[in-house]
Design a protein around this motif. Structure first.
Motif, short mmCIF file in Angstrom:
data_model
loop_
_atom_site.label_atom_id
_atom_site.label_comp_id
_atom_site.label_asym_id
_atom_site.label_seq_id
_atom_site.Cartn_x
_atom_site.Cartn_y
_atom_site.Cartn_z
N LEU A 1 8.64 36.25 63.82
CA LEU A 1 7.18 37.02 62.83
C LEU A 1 6.52 37.07 62.05
CD1 LEU A 1 8.32 40.31 64.98
CD2 LEU A 1 7.49 38.59 65.60
N PRO B 1 14.70 46.23 60.16
CA PRO B 1 13.87 45.48 59.60
C PRO B 1 12.60 45.28 60.56
CG PRO B 1 15.89 44.09 60.96
CD PRO B 1 15.89 44.70 60.52
N ILE B 2 12.41 45.75 62.04
CA ILE B 2 11.49 45.73 63.10
C ILE B 2 10.85 47.00 62.35
CG2 ILE B 2 12.16 47.48 64.42
CD1 ILE B 2 10.21 44.80 65.83
N VAL B 3 10.84 47.91 61.59
CA VAL B 3 9.77 48.82 61.39
C VAL B 3 9.00 48.82 59.88
CG1 VAL B 3 11.90 50.88 62.17
CG2 VAL B 3 11.42 51.00 59.51
N LEU B 4 9.77 47.59 59.63
CA LEU B 4 8.23 47.12 58.91
C LEU B 4 7.93 45.42 58.60
CD1 LEU B 4 9.84 47.72 54.96
CD2 LEU B 4 7.39 48.92 56.27
N VAL B 5 8.37 45.03 59.67
CA VAL B 5 7.75 43.37 59.71
C VAL B 5 6.64 43.79 60.13
CG1 VAL B 5 8.40 43.81 61.96
CG2 VAL B 5 8.92 41.33 60.86
N ALA B 6 5.40 44.40 60.33
CA ALA B 6 4.44 44.60 60.70
C ALA B 6 3.11 44.64 59.16
CB ALA B 6 3.51 45.53 61.84
N PRO B 7 3.53 45.38 59.28
CA PRO B 7 2.62 45.39 57.94
C PRO B 7 3.47 44.41 57.25
CG PRO B 7 4.64 47.65 57.71
CD PRO B 7 4.07 46.86 58.66
N ILE B 8 4.58 43.97 56.45
CA ILE B 8 4.60 42.79 55.68
C ILE B 8 3.94 41.47 56.04
CG2 ILE B 8 6.76 41.41 55.15
CD1 ILE B 8 8.22 43.20 55.08
N SER B 9 3.89 41.42 57.54
CA SER B 9 3.72 39.98 57.82
C SER B 9 1.89 40.43 57.65
CB SER B 9 3.31 39.91 59.20
OG SER B 9 2.86 40.02 60.23
N LEU C 1 14.11 38.07 64.37
CA LEU C 1 13.81 38.57 64.29
C LEU C 1 12.62 38.72 63.28
CD1 LEU C 1 11.60 41.63 65.84
CD2 LEU C 1 12.31 42.53 63.66
#
Ligand SMILES: Nc1ncnc2c1ncn2[C@@H]1O[C@H](COP(=O)(O)OP(=O)(O)OP(=O)(O)O)[C@@H](O)[C@H]1O
Ligand SMILES: [Mg+2]
Lengths: 358, 300, 334
Positions: free
Chosen positions: B239, B142-150, B235
């Protein structure tokens, strides 16, 4: 030379007593068949002989040595399972060679033996296939080959044919018979099927509720059953068994039931009166007064011609109709009234507890 | 010397109990330590030699963490702890959030997952290839998408909401829900359903009365497994939440980051509170777990 | 379904229309069930993907994520840098080490969980007194929340903690080993915690696998003279291959994503000893708020993981096929 002795053998699973105090000696080369109703302890007995189950009590001896402490693989046994139990990830040849490999037989010898045994059970054309590509009958032959190839002195077979259809069953039954004749090894065979037992066995062991109730040759079992249970189990069509009462009538004894009353032969004159069962095999029932003995008049309710024989049914509204077998040439019409004859020496009596009255 | 069968069996049993008991200690010790520490007064947290079972067992850690700090005065001599507890997030709120999020997400996941699995098992509504592709939802970290998702969430107003987390938990656990429940549904013979249908039962009735009772144990096990994943997820919860939403794992992690030094006893008291619900649920449904799960990679 | 359309409708109108209704029903069922999943993928995951890709060509970084509306204003201030960041990433040593660390960690954890879990399952799958008791206990670590394990682990492992005390009692000398705040061992220690946490998963799968193996082939092997060891290698293990592969793959992929223990406890430290892929991306995007560079790293990791997952899936499908073939229904005698 290999002789198997079971001495006072007992097996309990928690509160369930699967096998009670079994004593049995099986001679070298004998074809022994265990029969009995479901849950009577046949499989348990076989598995104790094989070494998969440890007896709660008692001894198993093979050739005079106690083998209770031996592993299944060290008992000089071969076993064929109901579900054929082939190794699904190995091809047929590897399946058959498995036992040889475990015994560290040299490679070339292995191949020769596999070939030899697969000719014996006629599966040479299957050797390269996987078990999943073989039919039920073929699989059972392969299982047989896998057992045969290690040349054990004793074969254990637990309902090996029961998952096959009737035609195949007859075919493989004949095969088993032939193998036994050729190999002259001991076969211990478990079945539900009285016909299998009758055709294969040198000696039949009838079990019920964890005990041996009778043993003997197929003919002995058939003609001289010791109890209601055994009488009922063997014979096709099954023995006519009519519940009723034995009543003293002067010097002799009379049988009274809801359907008919007949005087009993003189040899039963001293039997105790009371509730009981009268038995007569359909093939011994006389139609037309011909052999002395008691007679009754009845209407034929159903006629079932089978070619060589014809079955006549009476009292069909009962849960077990009364059946008689006559020659196929005999011409009996439905609804005809006939004389049913009970020959003296064809009559079996069983007491209320199921024991034979002689 | 060759051993007899019974000797071998006895020595094997002894060996087995030895190994199993050793692992039992390995498994039990951390849990024991957590519980034991949660009852220790502060001077025993770092004592040397370590205190295994406190003779001065106290509830002060639990009161400080779980108690209502504004009306309860915790302990006179530990004033700093009191302010500390106030400065942190509210565990009860975190417990509420965690329970709500994980139960909703798990229920949805198992519900949809099992219906989908039923469709796949009986009507092949997804090909085998698609079924395997479904696994990607879980297998990509999930870390690979969490930034744009947020960022996307903040535009949609989903950041820091229960709904936002529930949707992601649903997505990331669905593959397990489908695969696990499918393996259980596959084991129910189709003939049984057909028999029920021939007897005139409707489709839903058949599912309800024939299929469901047979897969219930499996579904309960699936539910627990997914509850474990959603309850302990860290995670995404960290975030995608800010002020409004806090889950228990995130709440606990605040103790570690705090500048006031390690407060083992408090940490342990909170840890016990986080762990207990899952263990209780696990114990309640333990008989359903005995079958285990194999994701359809075995044949029965 | 496809057969219906090839059949002229006037040939068997009754049959055809019933089959068509049924097919239509199945289709409706399919789309009803799938719609929430598809909706979420289209409205949540897809935009995130696109955004991620878009950001990777900018120098987009935010220094204060506090205010929700501020994202866009920061983005407006960023500039197009094309493939610069991608080039940076490919020569980023820290990233390379993070990948190596993650792979080592995942392999270690996978093997550890599997070996212990399988060994326990082998000891336990046959009924014995106390089986249920041990089974329940052995599942407990999985019911314990990872972050709790991390902190409890720290309480146990710190220098004056009980582990050193126990080591001291066993060896008879005072032990003051550092398990966490020492570069050489930190990752191993975290791996040990992860193994403790997830051994139950492998254990349960292998228990189910072993219990599901048919007993007769094993007994047949036994009576043919195979030792326990031979039966294990020649009968049990080959039949368990698909389950084993599954247990390994799931565990491997899950540990590639491990975050609560590495981050929650050590934040990538000491030094960068526990800076695994998730931690490194986290630090980039959420500590340095370098969204764009984080996006590039994420995409690279995504590609890598996709490749791994695809090969895993290929392997699994092959195993499943051979399993299905093994137990295929028999052809009729002919
Ligand atoms: N492993 C076991 N645990 C508990 N009870 C058992 C076990 N195996 C057999 N039994 C019980 O022992 C009794 C005898 O079983 P057994 O399998 O020997 O019968 P069987 O004569 O082979 O029956 P069938 O003809 O159905 O195969 C039954 O009551 C059965 O329920
Ligand atoms: Mg049996």
């Amino acid at each position: 030379m290999s002789r198997i002795e079971l001495v006072d053998l007992r097996k309990e699973y928690g509160n369930v007593v699967a096998v009670k105090a079994m004593d049995l000696t099986i001679e070298d080369g004998e074809f022994i068949v265990f029969v009995g109703p479901s849950g009577c302890g046949k499989t348990t007995t076989l598995r104790m002989i094989a070494g998969f189950e440890d007896p709660t009590n008692g001894e198993i001896r093979i050739d005079g040595t106690v083998v209770n402490e031996k592993e299944p693989g060290d008992r000089d046994l071969g076993m064929v399972f109901q579900s054929h139990a082939l190794f699904p990830h190995k091809n047929v040849a590897d399946n058959i060679a498995f036992g040889l490999r475990m015994k560290k037989v040299p490679q070339d010898e292995q191949a020769a033996k596999v070939k030899e045994v697969s000719e014996l059970v006629r599966i040479t054309h299957l050797l390269g296939k996987m078990p999943a590509q073989c039919s039920g009958g073929e699989s059972q032959r392969i299982a047989l080959a896998r057992t045969l190839v290690t040349e054990p002195s004793n074969f254990l077979l637990d309902e090996p044919l029961s998952s096959l259809d009737a035609k195949l069953r007859r075919e493989l039954r004949a095969e088993c018979d032939r193998l036994h004749d050729e190999l002259q090894k001991t076969f211990i065979y478990v079945t539900h099927d009285q016909e299998e037992a009758m055709t294969l066995a040198d000696r039949i062991i009838v079990m019920n509720q964890g005990e041996i109730v009778q043993q003997g040759t197929p003919m002995e079992i058939y003609s001289d059953p010791v109890s209601y249970f055994v009488a009922d189990f063997f014979g096709n069509p099954a023995m006519n068994l009519i519940d009723g009462e034995f009543v003293k009538n002067g010097d002799s004894l009379e049988f009274k039931s809801a359907h008919f009353d007949i005087p009993l032969p003189a040899k039963f004159a001293n039997a105790t009166p009371g509730k009981g069962t009268l038995g007569i095999r359909p093939e011994n029932v006389g139609i037309g007064a011909n052999s002395g003995g008691a007679t009754i008049e009845r209407e034929v309710e159903l006629v079932e011609p089978l070619g060589k024989d014809t079955l006549l049914y009476f009292e069909t509204e009962e849960s077990r109709p009364f059946v008689a077998v006559v020659e196929g040439t005999e011409d009996v019409k439905r609804h005809a009234s006939v004389t049913i004859n009970f020959p003296d020496d064809a009559i079996f009596l069983f007491g209320a507890n199921g024991d034979r009255i002689r | 010397m060759a051993m007899t069968k019974s000797q071998r069996r006895i020595s094997y049993a002894a060996f087995r109990y030895l190994v199993l008991t050793f692992w039992l200690l390995v498994v039990a010790f951390p849990i024991f330590w957590m519980v034991s520490t949660s009852f220790k007064p502060d001077r025993e947290w770092f004592a040397w030699p370590p205190v295994y079972i406190s003779e001065n067992a106290t509830l002060q850690n639990y009161l400080a963490v779980w108690g209502d700090v504004t009306t309860h005065s915790v302990d006179e001599q530990t004033g700093e702890i009191k302010t500390y507890a106030q400065s942190l997030q509210r565990p009860w709120q975190a417990l509420g959030n965690s329970a709500l999020i994980s139960v909703i997400a798990t229920t949805l996941s198992v519900l949809f997952g099992s219906v989908l699995a039923y469709g796949v098992s009986r009507y092949q509504i997804l090909s085998e290839g698609r079924m395997f592709q479904l696994l990607m939802l879980r297998m990509v970290p999930p870390i690979v998408l969490v930034a744009p998702i947020s960022i996307w969430y903040s535009a949609l107003g989903l950041l820091d909401t229960i709904l936002g987390l529930v949707m992601l938990y649903f997505l990331t656990t669905l593959p397990y829900a489908v695969w696990m429940s499918k393996s259980f549904i596959d084991e129910v013979p189709r003939e049984m359903e057909q028999a029920a249908e021939i007897l005139g039962a409707s489709r839903w009735r058949t599912i309800w009365e024939v299929v469901l009772p047979l897969v219930r144990s499996g579904l309960v096990a699936t539910f627990l497994f997914i509850l474990i994943l959603t309850w302990s997820e860290y995670l995404l919860a960290l975030l995608l939440s800010k002020a409004q939403i806090v889950t228990l794992p995130v709440e606990l992690s605040k103790y570690q980051g705090s500048t006031e030094g390690r407060v083992y006893g408090r940490q342990a008291a909170l840890s016990v509170g986080i762990t207990l619900p899952l263990i209780v649920v696990g114990m309640i449904i333990r008989k359903h777990l005995a079958r285990g799960f194999s994701f359809g990679m075995v044949r029965r | 379904m496809t057969a219906d359309s090839t059949l002229p409708s006037d040939m068997a109108p009754q049959l055809n229309s019933r089959a068509a209704t049924r097919a239509q029903g199945v289709r409706r069922f399919k789309w009803t069930v799938l719609s929430p999943l598809i909706a979420l993928m289209v409205f949540i995951l897809l935009p995130a993907f696109v955004l991620q890709g878009y950001f990777s060509f900018f120098s987009f970084s935010i220094f204060d994520a506090g205010d929700d509306t501020s994202f866009l204003s920061y983005f407006r201030a960023s500039e197009w840098v094309g493939l610069d960041l991608w080039k940076d990433a490919l020569t980023d040593d820290k990233f390379g080490f993070a990948i190596i660390r993650s792979l080592l960690f995942a392999v270690g954890v996978t093997v550890g969980c599997f070996v212990i879990g399988f060994a326990l399952a082998l000891l336990m799958y046959r009924p014995f007194r106390g089986q249920g008791f041990y089974y329940i206990f052995f599942i407990l670590p999985m019911l314990t929340v990872p972050i709790v394990i991390a902190y409890t682990g720290e309480m146990i492992l710190y220098q004056n903690g009980p582990l050193n005390d126990i080591i001291g009692m066993v060896t008879g000398t005072r032990s003051d080993a550092q398990f966490l705040y020492k570069q050489e061992v930190a990752l191993t220690t975290i791996a040990a915690m992860e193994i403790w946490n997830w051994t139950p998963f492998s254990f349960i799968i292998m228990m189910a696998g072993l219990a599901s193996l048919p007993k007769e082939p094993q007994e047949a092997a036994q009576i043919l003279g195979a030792s326990k060891w031979r039966i294990f290698w020649e009968v049990q293990l080959p039949l368990l291959r698909p389950v084993i592969l599954l247990a390994l793959i799931l565990r491997f992929l899950e540990s590639m994503a491990e975050f609560p223990k590495t981050w929650g406890l050590l934040q990538g430290g000491p030094g960068s000893a526990t800076e695994t892929i998730p931690v490194y991306i986290f630090i980039t995007a959420w500590q340095f708020f370098d969204i764009s560079y984080g996006a590039v790293l994420s995409y690279l990791v995504l590609f890598m993981m996709m490749a791994i997952v695809m090969s895993a899936i290929w392997l699994l499908r092959r195993e499943k096929k051979s399993l299905d073939a093994m137990y295929e229904t028999k052809p009729q005698e002919g």
